[in-house]
Design an enzyme around this catalytic site. Structure first.
Site, PDB file in Angstrom:
ATOM      1  N   GLU A  91       0.845  -1.196   0.000  1.00 22.05           N
ATOM      2  CA  GLU A  91       0.000   0.000   0.000  1.00 22.05           C
ATOM      3  C   GLU A  91       0.883   1.250   0.000  1.00 22.05           C
ATOM      4  OE1 GLU A  91      -2.458   1.597  -0.728  1.00 22.05           O
ATOM      5  OE2 GLU A  91      -4.139   1.212   0.614  1.00 22.05           O
ATOM      6  N   ASP A  92       0.360   2.350  -0.507  1.00 25.41           N
ATOM      7  CA  ASP A  92       1.132   3.591  -0.499  1.00 25.41           C
ATOM      8  C   ASP A  92       1.140   4.223   0.885  1.00 25.41           C
ATOM      9  OD1 ASP A  92      -1.587   4.217  -0.617  1.00 25.41           O
ATOM     10  OD2 ASP A  92      -1.409   5.684  -2.224  1.00 25.41           O
TER      11      ASP A  92
ATOM     12  N   ASP B 195      -3.623   5.555   6.622  1.00 26.19           N
ATOM     13  CA  ASP B 195      -4.044   6.798   7.256  1.00 26.19           C
ATOM     14  C   ASP B 195      -4.978   6.442   8.424  1.00 26.19           C
ATOM     15  OD1 ASP B 195      -4.486   9.579   7.520  1.00 26.19           O
ATOM     16  OD2 ASP B 195      -6.055   9.597   6.015  1.00 26.19           O
TER      17      ASP B 195
ATOM     18  N   PHE C 228      -1.326  16.228   4.370  1.00 23.59           N
ATOM     19  CA  PHE C 228      -1.731  15.550   3.141  1.00 23.59           C
ATOM     20  C   PHE C 228      -0.550  15.557   2.174  1.00 23.59           C
ATOM     21  CE2 PHE C 228      -3.898  14.493  -0.755  1.00 23.59           C
ATOM     22  CZ  PHE C 228      -4.761  13.504  -0.311  1.00 23.59           C
TER      23      PHE C 228
ATOM     24  N   ARG D  90       0.678  12.409  -9.078  1.00 29.79           N
ATOM     25  CA  ARG D  90       1.231  11.049  -8.919  1.00 29.79           C
ATOM     26  C   ARG D  90       2.634  10.952  -9.503  1.00 29.79           C
ATOM     27  NH1 ARG D  90      -2.963   7.671  -7.257  1.00 29.79           N
ATOM     28  NH2 ARG D  90      -5.018   8.078  -8.146  1.00 29.79           N
TER      29      ARG D  90
HETATM   30  P1  IMP Z   1      -7.295   5.116   5.101  1.00 30.67           P
HETATM   31  O1  IMP Z   1      -8.411   4.173   4.785  1.00 30.67           O
HETATM   32  O2  IMP Z   1      -7.798   6.362   5.781  1.00 30.67           O
HETATM   33  O3  IMP Z   1      -6.150   4.492   5.846  1.00 30.67           O
HETATM   34  O4  IMP Z   1      -6.758   5.681   3.738  1.00 30.67           O
HETATM   35  C1  IMP Z   1      -5.989   4.950   2.873  1.00 30.67           C
HETATM   36  C2  IMP Z   1      -5.999   5.572   1.492  1.00 30.67           C
HETATM   37  O5  IMP Z   1      -6.256   6.977   1.521  1.00 30.67           O
HETATM   38  C3  IMP Z   1      -4.648   5.437   0.853  1.00 30.67           C
HETATM   39  O6  IMP Z   1      -4.557   4.252   0.124  1.00 30.67           O
HETATM   40  C4  IMP Z   1      -4.568   6.662  -0.024  1.00 30.67           C
HETATM   41  O7  IMP Z   1      -5.126   6.358  -1.282  1.00 30.67           O
HETATM   42  C5  IMP Z   1      -5.442   7.699   0.648  1.00 30.67           C
HETATM   43  N1  IMP Z   1      -4.664   8.681   1.426  1.00 30.67           N
HETATM   44  C6  IMP Z   1      -4.590   8.810   2.767  1.00 30.67           C
HETATM   45  N2  IMP Z   1      -3.792   9.830   3.130  1.00 30.67           N
HETATM   46  C7  IMP Z   1      -3.321  10.352   1.985  1.00 30.67           C
HETATM   47  C8  IMP Z   1      -2.417  11.440   1.692  1.00 30.67           C
HETATM   48  O8  IMP Z   1      -1.855  12.125   2.569  1.00 30.67           O
HETATM   49  N3  IMP Z   1      -2.194  11.668   0.371  1.00 30.67           N
HETATM   50  C9  IMP Z   1      -2.761  10.956  -0.632  1.00 30.67           C
HETATM   51  N4  IMP Z   1      -3.603   9.939  -0.399  1.00 30.67           N
HETATM   52  C10 IMP Z   1      -3.886   9.635   0.891  1.00 30.67           C
END
Ligand code: IMP
Length: 185
Positions: A103-104, A107, A156, A169
């Site tokens: 995963e990238d 969050d 962010f 990207r």
């Molecule tokens: P989560 O479900 O809140 O953990 O979010 C995961 C997804 O949110 C990641 O796979 C990203 O695609 C997106 N995401 C969360 N934070 C960021 C950020 O700071 N920049 C860009 N994408 C984010």
């Protein structure tokens, strides 16, 4: 929305190209060591993880397989909707496989928790997580992360595969997006 110039939209470089490559080399070595004698299946989460995954597997020195999944949780803004939809499922069966989700960024953890539940129900031999970035402060649900590239503060970020409204990207580094870019929308 039109993409602004890099200097107008990116507040600062958080992780440079060199630091990314150095850390990814270490992660590749660690995973290769941990999975020696096995053929792990790397599951890249589209679209954000595609650059990280492509650099990571070039640092894997054991046989491995690769597949992709696409999920969506953000409706184009900077906050998770909490609803995780599968947009593209895997082509390869994970049953009996040693699966590593790539995963990238993690969050709130909602996306990863959902992915872990979904894939563990398909009976892999093992299931682990490798994320480039961990925004720990924002966690709402507990998830175990086996391999973490960098822990980052609550901002962010964009670049190196990560987007804001599909932009940025292509940046070769991880940068902090200027809040004015999304606050004015
Ligand atoms: P989560 O479900 O809140 O953990 O979010 C995961 C997804 O949110 C990641 O796979 C990203 O695609 C997106 N995401 C969360 N934070 C960021 C950020 O700071 N920049 C860009 N994408 C984010």
């Amino acid at each position: 929305m039109e993409e602004l110039g890099i200097s107008e939209s990116v507040e600062k470089v958080l992780i440079s190209q060199d630091d990314l490559q150095r850390r990814i080399r270490e992660l590749g070595q660690e995973i290769s060591y941990d999975y020696a004698g096995k053929t792990p299946l790397f599951v890249g989460i589209l679209k954000g993880a595609f650059i990280f995954l492509s650099d990571l597997i070039r640092n894997i020195s054991i046989p491995c397989h690769l597949d992709f999944m696409q999920v969506s949780s953000y409706g184009g803004g900077t906050d998770s909707s909490g609803i995780v939809k599968i947009l593209k499922d895997l082509d390869i069966s994970v049953e009996g496989r040693n699966v590593i989700i790539v995963e990238d960024i993690v969050d709130t953890g909602i996306t990863m928790k959902h992915l872990l539940e979904l894939l563990s129900a398909r009976k892999p031999a093992s299931l682990s997580v490798c994320t480039l970035l961990d925004k720990k402060e924002r966690r709402e649900v507990d998830v175990d992360l086996d391999y973490v590239g960098f822990e980052i503060p609550n901002a962010f970020v964009v670049g190196y595969g990560l987007d804001y409204a599909e932009y940025y990207r292509n940046l070769p580094f991880i940068g902090v997006l200027r809040p004015s870019v999304y606050e004015t929308r």
